[in-house]
Design a protein around this motif. Structure first.
Motif, PDB file in Angstrom:
ATOM      1  N   TYR A   9      42.339  47.195  29.537  1.00 33.34           N
ATOM      2  CA  TYR A   9      43.212  46.127  29.042  1.00 33.34           C
ATOM      3  C   TYR A   9      42.631  45.423  27.806  1.00 33.34           C
ATOM      4  N   TYR A  10      41.306  45.238  27.798  1.00 32.22           N
ATOM      5  CA  TYR A  10      40.652  44.619  26.626  1.00 32.22           C
ATOM      6  C   TYR A  10      39.867  45.648  25.807  1.00 32.22           C
ATOM      7  N   GLY A  11      40.210  46.915  26.006  1.00 24.95           N
ATOM      8  CA  GLY A  11      39.528  47.969  25.265  1.00 24.95           C
ATOM      9  C   GLY A  11      38.148  48.247  25.830  1.00 24.95           C
ATOM     10  N   VAL A  23      29.331  40.232  37.228  1.00 23.80           N
ATOM     11  CA  VAL A  23      30.006  39.607  38.358  1.00 23.80           C
ATOM     12  C   VAL A  23      31.473  39.442  38.019  1.00 23.80           C
ATOM     13  N   ASP A  24      32.339  39.777  38.953  1.00 22.74           N
ATOM     14  CA  ASP A  24      33.772  39.544  38.744  1.00 22.74           C
ATOM     15  C   ASP A  24      34.463  39.597  40.106  1.00 22.74           C
ATOM     16  N   ALA A  25      35.595  38.887  40.193  1.00 26.60           N
ATOM     17  CA  ALA A  25      36.363  38.885  41.446  1.00 26.60           C
ATOM     18  C   ALA A  25      37.122  40.193  41.649  1.00 26.60           C
ATOM     19  N   GLU A  30      33.140  39.641  34.185  1.00 26.39           N
ATOM     20  CA  GLU A  30      32.889  40.806  33.328  1.00 26.39           C
ATOM     21  C   GLU A  30      34.118  41.698  33.156  1.00 26.39           C
ATOM     22  N   GLY A  31      35.021  41.715  34.140  1.00 31.17           N
ATOM     23  CA  GLY A  31      36.229  42.532  34.002  1.00 31.17           C
ATOM     24  C   GLY A  31      35.939  44.018  34.054  1.00 31.17           C
ATOM     25  N   GLU A  32      36.474  44.755  33.084  1.00 36.13           N
ATOM     26  CA  GLU A  32      36.428  46.228  33.130  1.00 36.13           C
ATOM     27  C   GLU A  32      35.168  46.818  32.503  1.00 36.13           C
ATOM     28  N   ARG A  89      33.421  46.433  29.460  1.00 33.27           N
ATOM     29  CA  ARG A  89      33.116  46.761  28.055  1.00 33.27           C
ATOM     30  C   ARG A  89      31.867  46.017  27.555  1.00 33.27           C
ATOM     31  N   ASN A  90      31.716  44.740  27.955  1.00 31.96           N
ATOM     32  CA  ASN A  90      30.558  43.977  27.472  1.00 31.96           C
ATOM     33  C   ASN A  90      29.277  44.377  28.210  1.00 31.96           C
ATOM     34  N   ALA A  91      29.401  44.583  29.527  1.00 32.57           N
ATOM     35  CA  ALA A  91      28.222  44.982  30.316  1.00 32.57           C
ATOM     36  C   ALA A  91      27.677  46.321  29.838  1.00 32.57           C
TER      37      ALA A  91
HETATM   38  C1  LIG Z   1      40.142  37.409  30.429  1.00 36.46           C
HETATM   39  S1  LIG Z   1      39.244  38.402  31.555  1.00 36.46           S
HETATM   40  C2  LIG Z   1      37.808  38.749  30.583  1.00 36.46           C
HETATM   41  C3  LIG Z   1      37.072  39.965  31.020  1.00 36.46           C
HETATM   42  C4  LIG Z   1      35.830  40.290  30.208  1.00 36.46           C
HETATM   43  N1  LIG Z   1      34.902  39.179  30.154  1.00 36.46           N
HETATM   44  C5  LIG Z   1      36.166  40.771  28.836  1.00 36.46           C
HETATM   45  O1  LIG Z   1      35.930  40.028  27.872  1.00 36.46           O
HETATM   46  O2  LIG Z   1      36.633  41.902  28.712  1.00 36.46           O
HETATM   47  C6  LIG Z   1      38.637  37.171  32.719  1.00 36.46           C
HETATM   48  C7  LIG Z   1      37.855  37.770  33.871  1.00 36.46           C
HETATM   49  O3  LIG Z   1      37.280  36.699  34.631  1.00 36.46           O
HETATM   50  C8  LIG Z   1      37.374  37.017  36.000  1.00 36.46           C
HETATM   51  N2  LIG Z   1      37.384  35.760  36.789  1.00 36.46           N
HETATM   52  C9  LIG Z   1      38.190  34.697  36.606  1.00 36.46           C
HETATM   53  N3  LIG Z   1      37.928  33.752  37.524  1.00 36.46           N
HETATM   54  C10 LIG Z   1      36.921  34.236  38.296  1.00 36.46           C
HETATM   55  C11 LIG Z   1      36.217  33.734  39.431  1.00 36.46           C
HETATM   56  N4  LIG Z   1      36.515  32.549  39.965  1.00 36.46           N
HETATM   57  N5  LIG Z   1      35.245  34.493  39.979  1.00 36.46           N
HETATM   58  C12 LIG Z   1      34.953  35.719  39.461  1.00 36.46           C
HETATM   59  N6  LIG Z   1      35.602  36.261  38.408  1.00 36.46           N
HETATM   60  C13 LIG Z   1      36.568  35.518  37.825  1.00 36.46           C
HETATM   61  C14 LIG Z   1      38.680  37.785  36.149  1.00 36.46           C
HETATM   62  O4  LIG Z   1      38.696  38.582  37.315  1.00 36.46           O
HETATM   63  C15 LIG Z   1      38.717  38.571  34.852  1.00 36.46           C
HETATM   64  O5  LIG Z   1      38.171  39.861  35.009  1.00 36.46           O
END
Ligand SMILES: C[S@@+](CC[C@H](N)C(=O)[O-])C[C@H]1O[C@@H](n2cnc3c(N)ncnc32)[C@H](O)[C@@H]1O
Length: 209
Positions: free
Chosen positions: A18-20, A64-66, A45-47, A49-51
């Motif tokens: 989604y964010y490349g 870490v991510d939900a 961290e999401g998908e 890319r940064n890690a």
């Molecule tokens: C906009 S995305 C950004 C993802 C990544 N940092 C990037 O730049 O590609 C926001 C991310 O924060 C995570 N997130 C939001 N609230 C959270 C929480 N309370 N605990 C863990 N992860 C959370 C979401 O699951 C999502 O993957």
């Protein structure tokens, strides 16, 4: 499963990233001072890319991510890039102190948190860095609602530099801000973020104890 996890699992369910798969621009510029082997924590961290970018620089990365779907895609990306990432599926709402301390860097890119959690998390952050360690943050400011090129639609999730600065100082750990600015820049990150944007960038260093 938390509402946050449900929402992001849905957003990430397509094969496409989604964010490349390229790292965030501000992160790419600000990690240059870190030494190989540095311990880096990336929250929201999401998908991956940064890690994955961080691991390719020779850092030891904990993410870490939900979202478990985000984790699965991140681990695929790590494998195809020939690097390892310690990826933990957890909601920061359930507590983050277990993430420990002495981090060389804590990274938060577009991890927009609701006010109470944000205050608690940023109060904790400086003390979780080793002396000399850095906090790297990019998020959207309320002005981003005018651009509409990505980010939360809820103004309560957006913040100004002085808000996050105050929250980071609340833990009373000695820090200095090397970058603390609201800026407008072009963001091109997959289909999720695309176009001129109003962002908040922070590079904060923990001072010697
Ligand atoms: C906009 S995305 C950004 C993802 C990544 N940092 C990037 O730049 O590609 C926001 C991310 O924060 C995570 N997130 C939001 N609230 C959270 C929480 N309370 N605990 C863990 N992860 C959370 C979401 O699951 C999502 O993957």
């Amino acid at each position: 499963m938390s509402k946050t996890a449900e929402m992001w699992n849905e957003k990430y369910k397509a094969d496409e990233y989604y964010y490349g798969t390229k790292p965030n621009d501000f992160l790419r510029l600000t990690v240059q001072g870190l030494k190989p082997g540095a311990r880096v924590l990336s929250v929201g961290e999401g998908e991956g890319r940064n890690a994955v970018f961080l691991a390719k620089q020779g850092f030891k990365v904990t993410a870490v991510d939900a979202s478990s779907v985000g984790r699965d895609k991140a681990l695929l990306l790590a494998k195809s890039s020939g690097v390892e990432v310690d990826y933990r599926v957890m909601d920061l709402n359930d507590g983050f102190e277990s993430l420990g301390g002495d981090w060389d860097a804590i990274v938060s890119i577009w991890c927009h948190l609701p006010l109470t959690l944000r205050q608690e998390f940023y109060k904790w952050t400086p003390g979780a860095l080793r002396a000399g360690g850095v906090f790297i943050f990019e998020g959207y400011t309320p002005k981003q609602l005018e651009f509409g090129t990505g980010g939360p639609k809820d103004v309560a999730l957006l913040c100004e530099p002085q808000d996050v600065r105050r929250e980071l100082l609340a833990g009373q750990t000695a820090v200095e801000f090397e970058v603390l600015q609201a800026t407008e820049r072009e963001v091109q990150e997959g289909t999720g973020h695309s176009g001129p944007s109003a962002t908040l960038q922070i590079l904060m260093r923990r001072l010697a104890r």
